[in-house]
Scaffold this motif. Structure first.
Motif, PDB file in Angstrom:
ATOM      1  N   TYR A 189      28.060  27.401  55.397  1.00 13.50           N
ATOM      2  CA  TYR A 189      29.023  28.325  54.835  1.00 13.50           C
ATOM      3  C   TYR A 189      28.602  29.214  53.771  1.00 13.50           C
ATOM      4  O   TYR A 189      27.747  28.827  53.137  1.00 13.50           O
ATOM      5  CB  TYR A 189      30.296  27.714  54.649  1.00 13.50           C
ATOM      6  CG  TYR A 189      31.077  26.743  55.395  1.00 13.50           C
ATOM      7  CD1 TYR A 189      31.772  27.188  56.112  1.00 13.50           C
ATOM      8  CD2 TYR A 189      30.432  25.449  55.485  1.00 13.50           C
ATOM      9  CE1 TYR A 189      32.509  26.414  57.171  1.00 13.50           C
ATOM     10  CE2 TYR A 189      31.253  24.491  56.150  1.00 13.50           C
ATOM     11  CZ  TYR A 189      32.246  25.057  57.212  1.00 13.50           C
ATOM     12  OH  TYR A 189      33.070  24.194  57.932  1.00 13.50           O
ATOM     13  N   LEU A 229      33.414  23.287  64.480  1.00 11.43           N
ATOM     14  CA  LEU A 229      34.198  23.594  63.380  1.00 11.43           C
ATOM     15  C   LEU A 229      35.568  22.971  63.373  1.00 11.43           C
ATOM     16  O   LEU A 229      36.093  22.579  62.188  1.00 11.43           O
ATOM     17  CB  LEU A 229      34.377  25.173  63.296  1.00 11.43           C
ATOM     18  CG  LEU A 229      33.279  25.933  62.805  1.00 11.43           C
ATOM     19  CD1 LEU A 229      33.414  27.538  63.132  1.00 11.43           C
ATOM     20  CD2 LEU A 229      32.451  25.733  61.602  1.00 11.43           C
ATOM     21  N   SER A 286      33.231  31.002  53.648  1.00 13.28           N
ATOM     22  CA  SER A 286      33.720  31.793  54.829  1.00 13.28           C
ATOM     23  C   SER A 286      32.425  31.897  55.715  1.00 13.28           C
ATOM     24  O   SER A 286      31.453  31.373  55.274  1.00 13.28           O
ATOM     25  CB  SER A 286      34.028  33.298  54.378  1.00 13.28           C
ATOM     26  OG  SER A 286      33.101  33.856  53.917  1.00 13.28           O
ATOM     27  N   ASP A 336      35.278  21.913  59.263  1.00 20.45           N
ATOM     28  CA  ASP A 336      35.958  22.466  58.634  1.00 20.45           C
ATOM     29  C   ASP A 336      36.987  21.713  57.544  1.00 20.45           C
ATOM     30  O   ASP A 336      36.784  21.531  56.369  1.00 20.45           O
ATOM     31  CB  ASP A 336      37.212  23.496  59.067  1.00 20.45           C
ATOM     32  CG  ASP A 336      36.081  24.797  59.404  1.00 20.45           C
ATOM     33  OD1 ASP A 336      35.192  25.026  58.794  1.00 20.45           O
ATOM     34  OD2 ASP A 336      36.767  25.698  60.077  1.00 20.45           O
ATOM     35  N   PRO A 366      30.972  30.723  58.591  1.00 24.29           N
ATOM     36  CA  PRO A 366      30.277  29.720  58.920  1.00 24.29           C
ATOM     37  C   PRO A 366      29.163  30.098  60.376  1.00 24.29           C
ATOM     38  O   PRO A 366      29.767  30.711  61.131  1.00 24.29           O
ATOM     39  CB  PRO A 366      31.353  28.608  59.419  1.00 24.29           C
ATOM     40  CG  PRO A 366      32.402  29.324  59.898  1.00 24.29           C
ATOM     41  CD  PRO A 366      32.524  30.670  59.124  1.00 24.29           C
ATOM     42  N   ASP A 379      36.467  20.973  53.585  1.00 30.05           N
ATOM     43  CA  ASP A 379      37.498  21.003  52.424  1.00 30.05           C
ATOM     44  C   ASP A 379      37.547  19.720  51.827  1.00 30.05           C
ATOM     45  O   ASP A 379      37.884  19.881  50.517  1.00 30.05           O
ATOM     46  CB  ASP A 379      38.986  21.178  53.307  1.00 30.05           C
ATOM     47  CG  ASP A 379      38.992  22.369  54.127  1.00 30.05           C
ATOM     48  OD1 ASP A 379      38.495  23.618  53.633  1.00 30.05           O
ATOM     49  OD2 ASP A 379      39.712  22.438  55.032  1.00 30.05           O
TER      50      ASP A 379
END
Length: 125
Positions: free
Chosen positions: A88, A16, A73, A20, A75, A24
């Motif tokens: 996700y 992550l 949210s 992440d 994951p 994004d």
């Protein structure tokens, strides 16, 4: 494809840590219709398969059905064979619970994306 195994603990946190920020960036590029930003972390094969024309078509298809991306949210990190996937649960303007799946190759220190899928009931209809 081989059986997927859920990854947790320290290994999940390591995945992550790179997944992440990539998620994004991809989703910001998606919302802005910015292919350069969207594809920044693609591996070579993925960039070839998902060129700017395909991106524009996919973007139109997704946004016309479920709107723009809002958040994500929960994951779940899994591994199968030589791949690691992060899925996700995402919220889009017109649908909640959209599965966003980002696939990476194990051992690839550059953390290039090897797969990307958006999946939901509205997108399958």
């Amino acid at each position: 494809m081989s059986q997927e195994t859920v990854i947790s603990g320290d290994m999940k946190a390591e995945v992550l840590a790179y997944a992440d920020p990539i998620a994004d960036n991809v989703m910001q590029g998606f919302n802005e219709g910015n292919y350069t930003m969207y594809s920044r972390d693609f591996g070579a094969e993925m960039r070839q398969a998902l060129d700017e024309a395909v991106f524009e078509q996919n973007h139109e298809d997704v946004t016309s059905r479920i709107g723009l991306y809002e958040s994500r949210s929960d994951p779940v990190v899994t591994e199968a064979g030589e791949y690691i996937a992060v899925t996700y649960r995402a919220v889009f303007e017109q649908e909640d619970g959209v599965a966003l799946r980002f696939v990476f190759q194990k051992g690839d220190e550059s953390h290039r994306l090897h797969g990307l899928w958006f999946n939901s009931p509205k997108l399958r209809s």
